[in-house]
Design an enzyme around this catalytic site. Structure first.
Site, short mmCIF file in Angstrom:
data_model
loop_
_atom_site.label_atom_id
_atom_site.label_comp_id
_atom_site.label_asym_id
_atom_site.label_seq_id
_atom_site.Cartn_x
_atom_site.Cartn_y
_atom_site.Cartn_z
CE1 TYR A 1 1.19 -0.38 4.39
CE2 TYR A 1 -0.01 1.90 4.55
CZ TYR A 1 0.80 1.02 4.86
OH TYR A 1 1.27 1.24 6.32
CE LYS B 1 3.01 3.13 2.94
NZ LYS B 1 3.29 2.99 4.59
CD GLU C 1 10.43 1.74 10.30
OE1 GLU C 1 10.24 2.69 9.37
OE2 GLU C 1 10.14 0.46 9.64
CG LEU D 1 8.43 2.21 4.52
CD1 LEU D 1 8.20 1.06 3.85
CD2 LEU D 1 7.18 2.95 4.73
N1 PMP Z 1 7.86 3.60 8.72
C1 PMP Z 1 6.83 2.92 8.68
C2 PMP Z 1 6.90 1.71 9.40
C3 PMP Z 1 5.69 3.43 8.31
O1 PMP Z 1 4.35 2.88 7.98
C4 PMP Z 1 5.65 4.84 7.58
C5 PMP Z 1 4.42 5.37 7.26
N2 PMP Z 1 4.16 5.15 5.74
C6 PMP Z 1 6.98 5.70 7.60
C7 PMP Z 1 7.87 4.93 8.05
C8 PMP Z 1 6.86 6.94 7.01
O2 PMP Z 1 6.77 6.83 5.59
P1 PMP Z 1 6.22 8.06 4.72
O3 PMP Z 1 7.19 9.26 5.03
O4 PMP Z 1 6.71 7.62 3.32
O5 PMP Z 1 4.83 8.13 5.00
#
Ligand code: PMP
Length: 284
Positions: A33, A145, A178, A203
């Site tokens: 997603y 993701k 994270e 991620l």
């Molecule tokens: N880490 C994880 C585990 C996440 O789910 C997200 C949110 N998508 C992020 C980091 C931040 O990613 P982004 O800046 O692309 O929203």
């Protein structure tokens, strides 16, 4: 105003939108997603999100459900139908519907679902938030993701029950990976902005990548390296970043105040620069 969802070629009322019980997203979390922020009716960092979607689909050998150009059109059409000026659009792609079997189905077409949500973005960016720390119990491909988010569900629930906004996950060596839905950052006691490097352990947030570019452009000293809890507790400032939270200051980690317990100057500066990016070069 209507609230429609897009499901496999059709716009349907949100309340009736559904996929089949044998959809592999439901059966196996066999799907990926993206969440893209909508600000003033425009998408922030759309290309970055679609590039990450492309990479995740490729790694999992799921075909694109439609051409990228068409995906962009559907996103705009759904946002227009739903009249969303500020909020989020969710894109989900699964391997499709097929009789239950772990192996890839021979002839399933990928499922594509999109939904929108109105939301105040970066709602806590001024006041700052609290985070707790928890063991990272996830699998070893956190760079993908996927819709398999059970560890994140449990972590976020624990954070909520303990009065925190987010949970920072900590690996077996004591280093922060994270948040459950955000990347983690600190400004160290000696003035370096630190975040964990992109690898299979995190991620690689699209917001993270934008902030790193902003930091470089603004001459902020940064280091992509792991940091442990002691370093986090001793930090001058800390933040989380994501498409929904932008750059949100962390004012408490577990039971310790970060710095003087209020949002700091670097966080404010990065947030302002990110908002400028979101309203300028990052918008489409
Ligand atoms: N880490 C994880 C585990 C996440 O789910 C997200 C949110 N998508 C992020 C980091 C931040 O990613 P982004 O800046 O692309 O929203």
């Amino acid at each position: 105003m209507a609230r429609d969802a897009y499901v496999n070629g059709r716009y349907v009322p949100h309340a009736q939108a559904a996929v089949h019980v044998e959809d592999r997203g439901f059966q196996f979390a066999d799907g990926v997603y993206e969440v893209v922020c909508i600000r003033n009716g425009r998408l922030i960092d759309e290309d970055g999100h679609l590039d990450r979607l492309d990479r995740c689909l490729g790694e999992l050998r799921i075909a694109w459900p439609c051409e990228r150009r068409v995906m962009r059109l559907i996103m705009r059409r759904l946002i227009g139908r739903n009249g969303v000026r500020n909020g989020l659009i969710y894109l989900q792609v699964t391997r499709g519907t097929a009789a239950r079997d772990f192996r890839f189905p021979a002839a399933a077409r990928p499922t594509l679902v999109m939904t929108t949500r109105r939301a105040a973005l970066a709602a806590n960016a001024r006041a700052g938030v609290r985070v707790i720390t928890i063991p990272d119990i996830r699998w070893k491909r956190c760079d993908l993701k996927t819709v398999g988010l059970l560890a994140q569900v449990l972590g976020k629930q624990e954070a909520a029950e303990r009065g925190a906004f987010e949970a920072w996950q900590v690996d077996e060596d004591g280093f922060v990976t994270e948040g459950t839905s955000s990347n983690a950052w600190i400004l160290t006691a000696d003035g370096a902005l630190v975040t964990r490097p992109a690898s299979h352990d995190i991620l690689n947030g699209i917001t993270r990548q934008s902030i790193l570019r902003i930091a470089a452009a603004e001459g902020v000293r940064f280091e992509e390296r792991p940091f442990d809890l002691d370093e986090a507790y001793a930090a001058r400032e800390a933040f989380v970043s994501s498409a929904t939270s932008f750059v949100t200051p962390v004012v408490r980690i577990d039971d310790r105040a970060v710095g003087d317990g209020t949002p700091g100057a670097l966080g404010r500066r990065l947030l302002e620069a990110y908002v400028a990016h979101a309203e300028g070069a990052g918008a489409s």
